[in-house]
Scaffold this active site. Structure first.
Site, PDB file in Angstrom:
ATOM      1  N   SER A 151       7.155   4.692  18.488  1.00 23.44           N
ATOM      2  CA  SER A 151       6.642   5.619  17.507  1.00 23.44           C
ATOM      3  C   SER A 151       7.454   5.667  16.211  1.00 23.44           C
ATOM      4  O   SER A 151       6.958   6.146  15.193  1.00 23.44           O
ATOM      5  CB  SER A 151       6.606   7.028  18.100  1.00 23.44           C
ATOM      6  OG  SER A 151       7.913   7.496  18.341  1.00 23.44           O
ATOM      7  N   SER A 181      10.581   4.034  21.733  1.00 24.08           N
ATOM      8  CA  SER A 181      10.191   4.297  20.342  1.00 24.08           C
ATOM      9  C   SER A 181      11.198   3.882  19.276  1.00 24.08           C
ATOM     10  O   SER A 181      10.868   3.911  18.090  1.00 24.08           O
ATOM     11  CB  SER A 181       9.858   5.780  20.152  1.00 24.08           C
ATOM     12  OG  SER A 181       8.591   6.067  20.693  1.00 24.08           O
ATOM     13  N   LYS A 217      13.551   9.751  10.477  1.00 27.25           N
ATOM     14  CA  LYS A 217      12.239   9.930  11.108  1.00 27.25           C
ATOM     15  C   LYS A 217      11.786  11.381  10.930  1.00 27.25           C
ATOM     16  O   LYS A 217      12.610  12.296  11.039  1.00 27.25           O
ATOM     17  CB  LYS A 217      12.342   9.564  12.591  1.00 27.25           C
ATOM     18  CG  LYS A 217      11.009   9.535  13.338  1.00 27.25           C
ATOM     19  CD  LYS A 217      11.208   9.082  14.788  1.00 27.25           C
ATOM     20  CE  LYS A 217       9.902   9.003  15.557  1.00 27.25           C
ATOM     21  NZ  LYS A 217      10.092   8.550  16.955  1.00 27.25           N
TER      22      LYS A 217
END
EC number: 6.3.5.7
Lengths: 485, 95
Positions: A154, A178, A79
């Site tokens: 997210s 997330s 990420k």
């Protein structure tokens, strides 16, 4: 089966048996990216050249008869809020569009030590604020199961990358859901470990008392392997727990007979889609067949968790994001007279709407005259939410619920911020309590979209979660279903 | 509405954000909605409840105060929008 469709433990075996090379695995991943990335848009940055070099190094080790680690030669996506030395780390924000960290996050250092292969940095909601990856400052990621729908957020890029075969494993971060919510939407496994189990050093901070790094994978065994390599105490993170890390693969094949499962009734309320409820209940019955016992339980403060979270998380964010001022890194507005105007213009140009909204909400909740009414009140409610869990875990080994109220929604469907926040009602209480929870696929709805099962454990109860998850996985076929992309 | 345009202006200044007229209107409305939702917390009596800032009971983490290598100055300055003689350069602060 193509190599990109396999799991890390399957690929490791093939590497060790010299059936494939790390280069072949890595090339399979980039060929897949070549084919589907234009539709999925899971990545912000790809690091193919370095990845192939790294693969050759692993192949050399194997050729020399050296022993390799379980994640050696395995393509993993990261990420874009985890610091990677010399590789752009943007948090999907224009304010960090050109930022190249001068150091690696602790999790990255650990993976590098294992000879992992970094595929690239994945898309996300800006600064991890969002539930659909639509808030990215660069592009929107699509759900590999249905390109008109969101991958969740997210960590939407990390979830979509694994679901689309663009990475074997990925890392995400989870502040209010997330990791778990996108795992549920994309039909993969996602684990948010206990707060403090995985070092946050080098993870760009959103809400420091809630953030936690965790893995996405195609099955539970890979999840346990990944956790083995990222967990552990770190002197660079003062909130990191100083305790022995077990081998998380050791509990996987243990019988679950006699295990006690609590089913919190508040997680099956009116806001939860009937198909989701049915699939989760079917999973609970399956676990009962396997010898576990279940009972309904009440966590009475669940309904208050969302409101408490949306005061605490923005408050912490408003403080953490004060560092983006155009001085040391990232964007600086050119059109400004004086320092304060430079700050304001830089932040105006660099931050997206959701980030500004949360900074303002947090600033308001912390401001003089409102601190007690909002921030302190929310922290007290956090205590009550945590106590609900403490009490439940005196009696139960794990708790089981849906991960999300619905399956993936259409891109653009949730325009009102509050409506978007409500998609996290099943995941947020877990972060407030700091406990671990995993999401895994437990069925498809009538639109053919994955449904997520959430298994929660007590603090540092990852082994029990993985044990139950593995038993369920071995007794069912849901993890074998892949997006038909 | 809990938050009016003036409050948005004040908070935006505290947060060092520049907001346009349109945004003031929009944020006033959206922030009010979120805070209205937060009113729900007042249903709970929390008089005798201690606040939780952190989920784990870790306190006072100390280490030896010893000199260690830090990041290379050039590497750190490489990201600076403007730099001069080994320092970050900012716009004029004092008139």
């Amino acid at each position: 089966m193509e190599l990109y469709q396999l799991t890390a433990h399957q690929l490791h075996e093939k590497l060790v048996n010299k059936e494939v090379t790390a280069r072949e695995i890595t090339e399979s991943i980039y060929n897949r990216i070549e084919a589907v990335e234009k539709d999925v848009k899971a990545y912000i940055t790809l690091t193919k050249e370095d990845a192939l070099k790294q693969a050759d190094k692993v192949d050399e080790k194997i050729a020399n008869g050296e022993e390799i680690a379980p994640l050696a030669g395995i393509p993993i996506a990261i990420k874009d809020n985890m610091s990677t030395e010399g590789v752009k780390t943007t948090c999907a924000s224009q304010i960090l569009h050109n930022y190249k960290p001068p150091y690696d996050a602790t999790v990255i250092k650990k993976l590098v030590a294992e000879d992992y292969i970094m595929v690239g940095k994945t898309n996300m909601d800006e600064f991890a604020m969002g539930s659909s990856t639509e808030n990215s400052g660069f592009s929107k990621t699509a759900n590999p199961w249905d390109l008109t729908r969101v991958p969740g957020g997210s960590s939407g890029g990390s979830a979509a990358a694994v679901a689309a075969g663009e990475a074997i494993i990925s890392l995400g971060s989870d502040t209010g859901g997330s990791i778990r919510q996108p795992a549920a939407f994309c039909g993969v496994v996602g684990l948010k470990p206990t707060y403090g189990l995985v070092s946050r050093y080098g993870l760009v901070a959103f809400a420091s008392s809630l953030d936690q790094i965790g893995p996405f994978s195609k099955d539970i065994t890979d999840c346990a392997i990944a956790l083995n390599y990222i967990a552990g105490h770190d002197e660079f993170d003062s909130t990191s727990a100083n305790r022995e890390v077990p081998d998380y693969t050791a509990s996987l094949n243990q019988d679950i007979a006699g295990m006690k499962i609590g089913v919190p009734s508040e997680y099956f309320g009116d806001g939860i889609d009937q198909e989701v409820k049915d699939a989760v209940w079917a999973a609970i019955k399956k676990l009962e067949e396997l010898g576990a016992e279940y009972e309904e339980v009440s966590l009475p403060h669940t309904d208050y968790a969302l409101s408490a979270y949306y005061l605490i998380a923005p408050a912490e964010a408003s403080s953490n994001l004060a560092r983006y001022d155009g001085v040391r890194y990232g964007l600086r507005s050119e059109e400004a007279k004086g320092l304060v105007e430079m700050y304001k213009n830089t932040r105006q140009e660099g931050f997206g709407d959701e980030v500004k909204r949360r900074i303002m909400l947090g600033t308001y909740a912390l401001s003089s005259g409102y601190y007690d009414a909002y921030y302190k009140k929310a922290q007290k409610v956090r205590t009550l939410v945590k106590q609900d869990f403490d009490k439940a875990f005196e009696k139960y080994d794990v708790l089981i619920s849906p991960t999300t109220p619905t399956t993936s929604f259409k891109a653009g469907a949730k325009k009102d911020p509050l409506e978007m926040y409500l998609s996290d009602i099943c995941t947020i209480p877990i972060n407030l309590a700091g406990i671990p929870a995993l999401s895994m696929p437990c069925g498809l709805d009538s639109n053919g979209l994955p449904i997520g099962l959430q298994i929660m454990g007590n603090h540092f109860g990852e082994e029990k979660i993985l044990q139950v998850a593995h038993a369920f996985e071995q007794a069912t076929d849901f993890h074998k279903k892949q997006a038909s992309l | 509405m809990k938050i009016n345009k003036e409050t948005v202006e004040k908070v935006a200044h505290l947060a060092r954000l520049e907001v346009s007229e349109d945004e003031k209107e929009l944020f006033a409305h959206q922030l009010s909605d979120i805070l209205d939702h937060a009113e729900k917390l007042n249903e709970l009596d929390t008089e005798d409840i201690a606040p939780t800032a952190h989920a784990l009971p870790i306190q006072n983490v100390f280490r030896k105060d010893e000199v260690r290598a830090s990041l290379d100055r050039e590497a750190v300055l490489a990201n600076a929008p403007q730099k001069d003689e080994g320092m970050f350069k900012v716009p004029q602060i004092v008139d």
